[in-house]
Scaffold this motif. Structure first.
Motif, PDB file in Angstrom:
ATOM      1  N   ALA A 156      51.264   5.010  46.452  1.00 22.17           N
ATOM      2  CA  ALA A 156      50.400   3.886  46.103  1.00 22.17           C
ATOM      3  C   ALA A 156      49.189   4.272  45.258  1.00 22.17           C
ATOM      4  CB  ALA A 156      49.915   3.192  47.383  1.00 22.17           C
ATOM      5  N   ARG A 158      46.747   4.981  42.231  1.00 21.10           N
ATOM      6  CA  ARG A 158      46.652   4.361  40.910  1.00 21.10           C
ATOM      7  C   ARG A 158      45.740   5.182  39.994  1.00 21.10           C
ATOM      8  NH1 ARG A 158      50.406   2.599  42.732  1.00 21.10           N
ATOM      9  NH2 ARG A 158      50.944   0.452  43.328  1.00 21.10           N
ATOM     10  N   GLN A 161      41.521   5.925  40.033  1.00 20.65           N
ATOM     11  CA  GLN A 161      40.918   6.045  41.353  1.00 20.65           C
ATOM     12  C   GLN A 161      40.296   7.426  41.532  1.00 20.65           C
ATOM     13  OE1 GLN A 161      44.294   4.940  43.844  1.00 20.65           O
ATOM     14  NE2 GLN A 161      43.469   2.887  44.121  1.00 20.65           N
ATOM     15  N   HIS A 208      42.709   3.873  49.710  1.00 21.14           N
ATOM     16  CA  HIS A 208      43.915   3.258  49.152  1.00 21.14           C
ATOM     17  C   HIS A 208      45.165   4.084  49.441  1.00 21.14           C
ATOM     18  CE1 HIS A 208      45.875   0.450  46.394  1.00 21.14           C
ATOM     19  NE2 HIS A 208      46.515   1.487  45.871  1.00 21.14           N
ATOM     20  N   ALA A 229      53.265   9.839  43.272  1.00 19.06           N
ATOM     21  CA  ALA A 229      52.614   8.755  42.546  1.00 19.06           C
ATOM     22  C   ALA A 229      53.049   8.660  41.096  1.00 19.06           C
ATOM     23  CB  ALA A 229      51.093   8.932  42.612  1.00 19.06           C
ATOM     24  N   LEU A 231      51.701  10.553  38.771  1.00 17.09           N
ATOM     25  CA  LEU A 231      50.414  10.632  38.084  1.00 17.09           C
ATOM     26  C   LEU A 231      49.969  12.079  37.925  1.00 17.09           C
ATOM     27  CD1 LEU A 231      48.476   7.757  39.891  1.00 17.09           C
ATOM     28  CD2 LEU A 231      49.570   7.669  37.628  1.00 17.09           C
ATOM     29  N   GLU A 265      38.780   3.739  45.513  1.00 18.29           N
ATOM     30  CA  GLU A 265      38.122   3.057  44.397  1.00 18.29           C
ATOM     31  C   GLU A 265      36.648   3.471  44.342  1.00 18.29           C
ATOM     32  OE1 GLU A 265      39.595   1.462  42.156  1.00 18.29           O
ATOM     33  OE2 GLU A 265      41.519   0.829  43.019  1.00 18.29           O
ATOM     34  N   ILE A 291      46.640   9.212  34.195  1.00 21.31           N
ATOM     35  CA  ILE A 291      47.962   8.679  33.884  1.00 21.31           C
ATOM     36  C   ILE A 291      48.952   9.764  33.478  1.00 21.31           C
ATOM     37  CG2 ILE A 291      47.556   8.216  31.439  1.00 21.31           C
ATOM     38  CD1 ILE A 291      48.993   5.461  31.999  1.00 21.31           C
ATOM     39  N   HIS A 320      59.787   7.770  40.447  1.00 22.52           N
ATOM     40  CA  HIS A 320      59.517   7.531  39.032  1.00 22.52           C
ATOM     41  C   HIS A 320      60.507   8.277  38.156  1.00 22.52           C
ATOM     42  CE1 HIS A 320      55.628   5.720  40.157  1.00 22.52           C
ATOM     43  NE2 HIS A 320      55.646   6.639  41.106  1.00 22.52           N
TER      44      HIS A 320
END
Length: 320
Positions: A156, A158, A161, A208, A229, A231, A265, A291, A320
């Motif tokens: 989860a 993102r 964050q 999160h 993730a 990421l 966050e 990213i 992914h």
């Protein structure tokens, strides 16, 4: 004299805890063949829908020589590491089961005494299991059932964050490995209070996602989190909380007893830090999620890539 970051990364890559995590690739491949639909279960525990909430199931098996040479601590760790896995998923533990093999009754009793001590400390009952005292060698596996209504998961995270680290620094090394023992001499009420922070922060929405720092160490565990993730991350190694007497390389490879990576966050970072520090657990923002699929490390004025997931998987556990 400043630490050379490239040399540090080379040494970290040779740490044996990473090799154990690479073994998971075979499991991941077989699971994808058996269950080709996307499934976010390659995390600290299995997430099982249960009406309005979820059941959680975590399990750990232990290296045979560790069980043979340090039976009481192996029993304690059998409970402790699973409880941390449940907490990392935003859950509260319900019950413990175990599978124990041994060739010697007094040795098996030491394992069980360690498990019982941890069960009492965290107030989670041992409700069953399997025992064989006619084995060729000592072996131990432990599982914990938990529950949550607000699950946390590495899947989860993102981009953008903040990456935070929360670690209990009040401990000592438990040789021969890099096990930082912040639990066996701690106040049991304090152990329970700190473990409850994760499900509380999950329910409040202030955290999160989370990942329990495992035997892969902080650096290896972060790669596992990023792999799930899909990421990358930027991390400033100088910002990681660590005991004054412990070197950076040791700390990046250590199993810290109570240690978590958190995705938060930006507006919640101060509140999360205060919650942990109110329980005497060090907590700091150490970087951010990005990213790209690289873990970039910064140390003083140096910057280098620790792991590039586009070129090299670690566990293979990804959607992914």
């Amino acid at each position: 004299m400043n630490e050379d970051l490239s040399a540090l990364i080379t040494r970290l890559h040779s740490y044996s805890g990473l090799a154990h995590k690479k073994d998971i690739q075979t499991v991941a491949r077989q699971l994808r063949e058996a269950w080709p639909a996307p499934c976010a279960n390659g995390d600290d525990g299995a997430l099982i829908p249960d009406g309005t909430g979820f059941k959680l199931l975590a399990m750990e098996g232990f290296i045979n020589h560790f069980v043979a040479e340090d039976p009481w601590f192996a029993g304690w760790c059998g409970v402790m590491v699973n409880l941390s896995d449940i907490a990392a998923m935003g859950g509260r533990p319900l019950a413990i089961v175990n599978a124990l093999w041994d060739d010697d009754l007094p040795h098996a009793e030491q394992i069980l005494q360690g498990m019982a001590a941890a069960s009492r400390a965290w107030q989670v009952p041992i409700v069953g299991g399997h025992t064989n005292l006619r084995s060729e060698q000592p072996q131990l596996a432990v599982a914990v059932l938990g529950e949550t209504t607000h699950p946390l998961s590495s899947f989860a995270v993102r981009p953008g964050q903040t990456l935070m680290v929360a670690i209990n620094l009040h401990g000592r090394w438990h040789p021969p490995g890099l096990n930082w023992d912040a639990a066996t001499d701690a106040d049991p009420a304090a152990l329970r209070r700190t473990l409850s922070l994760l499900p509380e922060l999950a329910a409040s929405g202030q955290v999160h996602a989370a990942k329990d720092i495992s035997q892969a160490g902080l650096a290896g565990t972060l790669v596992m989190m990023l792999e799930s993730a899909g990421l990358g991350a930027e991390i400033d190694l100088a910002q990681i909380p660590r005991p004054d007497e412990v070197g950076l390389e040791q700390w990046l490879c250590a199993f810290p007893s109570f240690g978590f990576l958190l995705a938060v966050e930006a507006e919640h970072c101060d509140a999360v830090q205060q919650r942990f520090e109110a329980c005497d657990v060090a907590c700091a923002a150490v970087g951010k999620f990005t990213i790209n699929q690289q873990l970039m490390m910064q140390l003083q004025q140096q910057r280098a890539c620790y792991w590039d997931l586009t070129q090299q998987p670690l566990t293979g556990m990804t959607n992914h």
